[in-house]
Design a protein around this motif. Sequence first.
Motif, PDB file in Angstrom:
ATOM      1  N   LEU A 271     -18.008   5.555  -1.980  1.00 27.63           N
ATOM      2  CA  LEU A 271     -18.514   5.635  -0.609  1.00 27.63           C
ATOM      3  C   LEU A 271     -19.431   4.472  -0.266  1.00 27.63           C
ATOM      4  CD1 LEU A 271     -19.281   9.460  -0.289  1.00 27.63           C
ATOM      5  CD2 LEU A 271     -17.292   8.211   0.550  1.00 27.63           C
ATOM      6  N   GLU A 272     -20.146   3.982  -1.248  1.00 28.49           N
ATOM      7  CA  GLU A 272     -21.087   2.889  -0.997  1.00 28.49           C
ATOM      8  C   GLU A 272     -20.361   1.611  -0.587  1.00 28.49           C
ATOM      9  OE1 GLU A 272     -24.935   0.719  -3.116  1.00 28.49           O
ATOM     10  OE2 GLU A 272     -23.705   2.133  -4.251  1.00 28.49           O
ATOM     11  N   ASN A 273     -19.186   1.388  -1.175  1.00 27.64           N
ATOM     12  CA  ASN A 273     -18.429   0.161  -0.890  1.00 27.64           C
ATOM     13  C   ASN A 273     -17.156   0.409  -0.087  1.00 27.64           C
ATOM     14  OD1 ASN A 273     -20.112  -1.770  -2.462  1.00 27.64           O
ATOM     15  ND2 ASN A 273     -19.504  -0.454  -4.175  1.00 27.64           N
ATOM     16  N   SER A 274     -16.966   1.646   0.378  1.00 28.41           N
ATOM     17  CA  SER A 274     -15.818   2.009   1.221  1.00 28.41           C
ATOM     18  C   SER A 274     -14.481   1.583   0.607  1.00 28.41           C
ATOM     19  CB  SER A 274     -15.969   1.379   2.614  1.00 28.41           C
ATOM     20  OG  SER A 274     -17.137   1.831   3.238  1.00 28.41           O
ATOM     21  N   ARG A 275     -14.219   2.033  -0.611  1.00 29.34           N
ATOM     22  CA  ARG A 275     -12.958   1.682  -1.268  1.00 29.34           C
ATOM     23  C   ARG A 275     -12.518   2.798  -2.212  1.00 29.34           C
ATOM     24  NH1 ARG A 275     -13.799  -1.120  -6.515  1.00 29.34           N
ATOM     25  NH2 ARG A 275     -15.986  -0.832  -7.111  1.00 29.34           N
ATOM     26  N   PHE A 276     -11.199   2.857  -2.435  1.00 27.50           N
ATOM     27  CA  PHE A 276     -10.646   3.820  -3.375  1.00 27.50           C
ATOM     28  C   PHE A 276     -10.768   3.283  -4.800  1.00 27.50           C
ATOM     29  CE2 PHE A 276      -8.203   5.290   0.364  1.00 27.50           C
ATOM     30  CZ  PHE A 276      -8.409   6.657   0.245  1.00 27.50           C
ATOM     31  N   LEU A 277     -11.177   4.143  -5.718  1.00 25.56           N
ATOM     32  CA  LEU A 277     -11.157   3.807  -7.135  1.00 25.56           C
ATOM     33  C   LEU A 277      -9.943   4.426  -7.821  1.00 25.56           C
ATOM     34  CD1 LEU A 277     -14.939   4.326  -8.030  1.00 25.56           C
ATOM     35  CD2 LEU A 277     -13.762   2.208  -7.387  1.00 25.56           C
ATOM     36  N   ARG A 278      -9.414   5.458  -7.188  1.00 30.66           N
ATOM     37  CA  ARG A 278      -8.219   6.128  -7.701  1.00 30.66           C
ATOM     38  C   ARG A 278      -7.439   6.671  -6.515  1.00 30.66           C
ATOM     39  NH1 ARG A 278      -6.672   9.359 -12.416  1.00 30.66           N
ATOM     40  NH2 ARG A 278      -5.317  11.071 -11.755  1.00 30.66           N
ATOM     41  N   GLN A 279      -6.132   6.378  -6.456  1.00 32.12           N
ATOM     42  CA  GLN A 279      -5.296   6.809  -5.347  1.00 32.12           C
ATOM     43  C   GLN A 279      -4.046   7.525  -5.850  1.00 32.12           C
ATOM     44  OE1 GLN A 279      -5.745   2.588  -3.392  1.00 32.12           O
ATOM     45  NE2 GLN A 279      -4.997   3.984  -1.810  1.00 32.12           N
ATOM     46  N   LEU A 280      -3.342   8.155  -4.919  1.00 31.32           N
ATOM     47  CA  LEU A 280      -2.074   8.814  -5.239  1.00 31.32           C
ATOM     48  C   LEU A 280      -0.889   8.013  -4.724  1.00 31.32           C
ATOM     49  CD1 LEU A 280      -3.037  12.521  -4.426  1.00 31.32           C
ATOM     50  CD2 LEU A 280      -3.166  11.322  -6.613  1.00 31.32           C
ATOM     51  N   ASP A 281      -1.175   6.893  -4.061  1.00 33.54           N
ATOM     52  CA  ASP A 281      -0.159   5.956  -3.552  1.00 33.54           C
ATOM     53  C   ASP A 281       0.612   6.454  -2.330  1.00 33.54           C
ATOM     54  OD1 ASP A 281      -0.813   4.089  -5.531  1.00 33.54           O
ATOM     55  OD2 ASP A 281       0.588   4.988  -6.961  1.00 33.54           O
ATOM     56  N   ASP A 282       0.176   7.551  -1.716  1.00 40.52           N
ATOM     57  CA  ASP A 282       0.834   8.002  -0.493  1.00 40.52           C
ATOM     58  C   ASP A 282      -0.137   8.032   0.683  1.00 40.52           C
ATOM     59  OD1 ASP A 282      -0.784  10.126  -1.114  1.00 40.52           O
ATOM     60  OD2 ASP A 282       0.820  11.623  -1.204  1.00 40.52           O
ATOM     61  N   GLU A 283      -1.327   7.473   0.472  1.00 39.14           N
ATOM     62  CA  GLU A 283      -2.380   7.551   1.483  1.00 39.14           C
ATOM     63  C   GLU A 283      -2.005   6.871   2.798  1.00 39.14           C
ATOM     64  OE1 GLU A 283      -4.004   8.400  -2.385  1.00 39.14           O
ATOM     65  OE2 GLU A 283      -2.915   6.641  -1.671  1.00 39.14           O
ATOM     66  N   ASP A 284      -1.192   5.830   2.726  1.00 37.49           N
ATOM     67  CA  ASP A 284      -0.833   5.071   3.924  1.00 37.49           C
ATOM     68  C   ASP A 284       0.415   5.601   4.619  1.00 37.49           C
ATOM     69  OD1 ASP A 284      -2.978   3.316   3.573  1.00 37.49           O
ATOM     70  OD2 ASP A 284      -1.803   2.022   2.242  1.00 37.49           O
ATOM     71  N   SER A 285       1.063   6.598   4.023  1.00 39.19           N
ATOM     72  CA  SER A 285       2.334   7.044   4.585  1.00 39.19           C
ATOM     73  C   SER A 285       2.454   8.549   4.782  1.00 39.19           C
ATOM     74  CB  SER A 285       3.485   6.589   3.668  1.00 39.19           C
ATOM     75  OG  SER A 285       3.336   7.146   2.363  1.00 39.19           O
ATOM     76  N   ILE A 286       1.556   9.337   4.190  1.00 35.82           N
ATOM     77  CA  ILE A 286       1.751  10.784   4.214  1.00 35.82           C
ATOM     78  C   ILE A 286       1.520  11.389   5.596  1.00 35.82           C
ATOM     79  CG2 ILE A 286      -0.632  11.294   3.486  1.00 35.82           C
ATOM     80  CD1 ILE A 286       0.562  13.659   1.879  1.00 35.82           C
ATOM     81  N   LEU A 287       0.563  10.862   6.367  1.00 34.46           N
ATOM     82  CA  LEU A 287       0.276  11.435   7.685  1.00 34.46           C
ATOM     83  C   LEU A 287       1.260  10.921   8.729  1.00 34.46           C
ATOM     84  CD1 LEU A 287      -3.628  11.263   7.885  1.00 34.46           C
ATOM     85  CD2 LEU A 287      -2.208  13.210   7.277  1.00 34.46           C
ATOM     86  N   PRO A 288       1.627  11.750   9.698  1.00 36.82           N
ATOM     87  CA  PRO A 288       2.460  11.283  10.815  1.00 36.82           C
ATOM     88  C   PRO A 288       1.765  10.126  11.521  1.00 36.82           C
ATOM     89  CG  PRO A 288       2.305  13.682  10.811  1.00 36.82           C
ATOM     90  CD  PRO A 288       1.325  13.194   9.796  1.00 36.82           C
ATOM     91  N   SER A 289       2.483   9.041  11.767  1.00 36.60           N
ATOM     92  CA  SER A 289       1.863   7.801  12.246  1.00 36.60           C
ATOM     93  C   SER A 289       1.075   7.961  13.542  1.00 36.60           C
ATOM     94  CB  SER A 289       2.933   6.719  12.411  1.00 36.60           C
ATOM     95  OG  SER A 289       3.942   7.149  13.315  1.00 36.60           O
ATOM     96  N   LYS A 290       1.609   8.702  14.515  1.00 39.49           N
ATOM     97  CA  LYS A 290       0.913   8.849  15.791  1.00 39.49           C
ATOM     98  C   LYS A 290      -0.388   9.633  15.646  1.00 39.49           C
ATOM     99  CE  LYS A 290       4.887   8.436  18.899  1.00 39.49           C
ATOM    100  NZ  LYS A 290       5.678   9.115  19.946  1.00 39.49           N
ATOM    101  N   LEU A 291      -0.343  10.703  14.869  1.00 37.42           N
ATOM    102  CA  LEU A 291      -1.552  11.495  14.666  1.00 37.42           C
ATOM    103  C   LEU A 291      -2.566  10.725  13.831  1.00 37.42           C
ATOM    104  CD1 LEU A 291      -0.175  15.102  14.036  1.00 37.42           C
ATOM    105  CD2 LEU A 291      -1.110  14.127  16.131  1.00 37.42           C
ATOM    106  N   GLN A 292      -2.082   9.979  12.849  1.00 39.87           N
ATOM    107  CA  GLN A 292      -2.985   9.168  12.039  1.00 39.87           C
ATOM    108  C   GLN A 292      -3.669   8.102  12.885  1.00 39.87           C
ATOM    109  OE1 GLN A 292      -1.360   7.582   8.391  1.00 39.87           O
ATOM    110  NE2 GLN A 292      -2.859   5.932   8.296  1.00 39.87           N
ATOM    111  N   SER A 293      -2.895   7.440  13.740  1.00 40.85           N
ATOM    112  CA  SER A 293      -3.445   6.400  14.604  1.00 40.85           C
ATOM    113  C   SER A 293      -4.508   6.963  15.534  1.00 40.85           C
ATOM    114  CB  SER A 293      -2.324   5.749  15.417  1.00 40.85           C
ATOM    115  OG  SER A 293      -2.832   4.805  16.317  1.00 40.85           O
TER     116      SER A 293
END
Length: 210
Positions: A36-58
């Motif tokens: 949280l201090e540096n606003s970055r992921f240290l561990r991901q599941l690799d679906d963070e950029d695609s799992i949400l519906p694009s319009k709702l995510q935007s």
Amino acid sequence: MLDIVCTPTPFLVGLLSSSLPQLTELPLEEVLVVDLENSRFLRQLDDEDSILPSKLQSALENVLERRRELANERGGDTPGDSGHLSTVVSEAFVRFFVELVGHYPLFITGEREDGYSSSSSSSPVPCYFQRESFRKAIPSKTVRRFLEVFMETQMFGWFIQERELHRQALRGLFEVRVQEYLDSIHENEHRRVNRFLKGLGNKMKFLSKK
């Protein structure tokens, strides 16, 4: 209590950075680790950029990126007020879930999807969730794909179970927004309308449609 992060249930937990070496040695499964201090992921599941519906995510990102500006507009003479900021963030996420599952009351009935009903004159009419009909009511393929995954989570399972048992008793913020959502669309349009930003703006009266 560090081992609690291995629990297979949904939760948020805060850790000090000094615990990171111990954390990396634990048998973590589907867990995100965020610095949280540096606003970055240290561990991901690799679906963070695609799992949400694009319009709702935007739409959600748009509100969160402008959260302080919107909170200041809402607060008038009290810029940066934490209460207004919290309201903006809360309303954004409530509206996200309203757009995603706000049609659920239309699919909780006294009859199961197989047509069977066990109601009797001596007991309350049981409520059943029309699961497949609920899923098919979403016309957007991307939203429907996300909903298929979301419907398998414990969060959604508990959500529906509670509403099957206490359909008329629940009147929190989410239920109020759901009713407003259903009232805002025509009876023959109840499948779903993507009005995320418009709806959020109408409810809080500070956000114009994107």
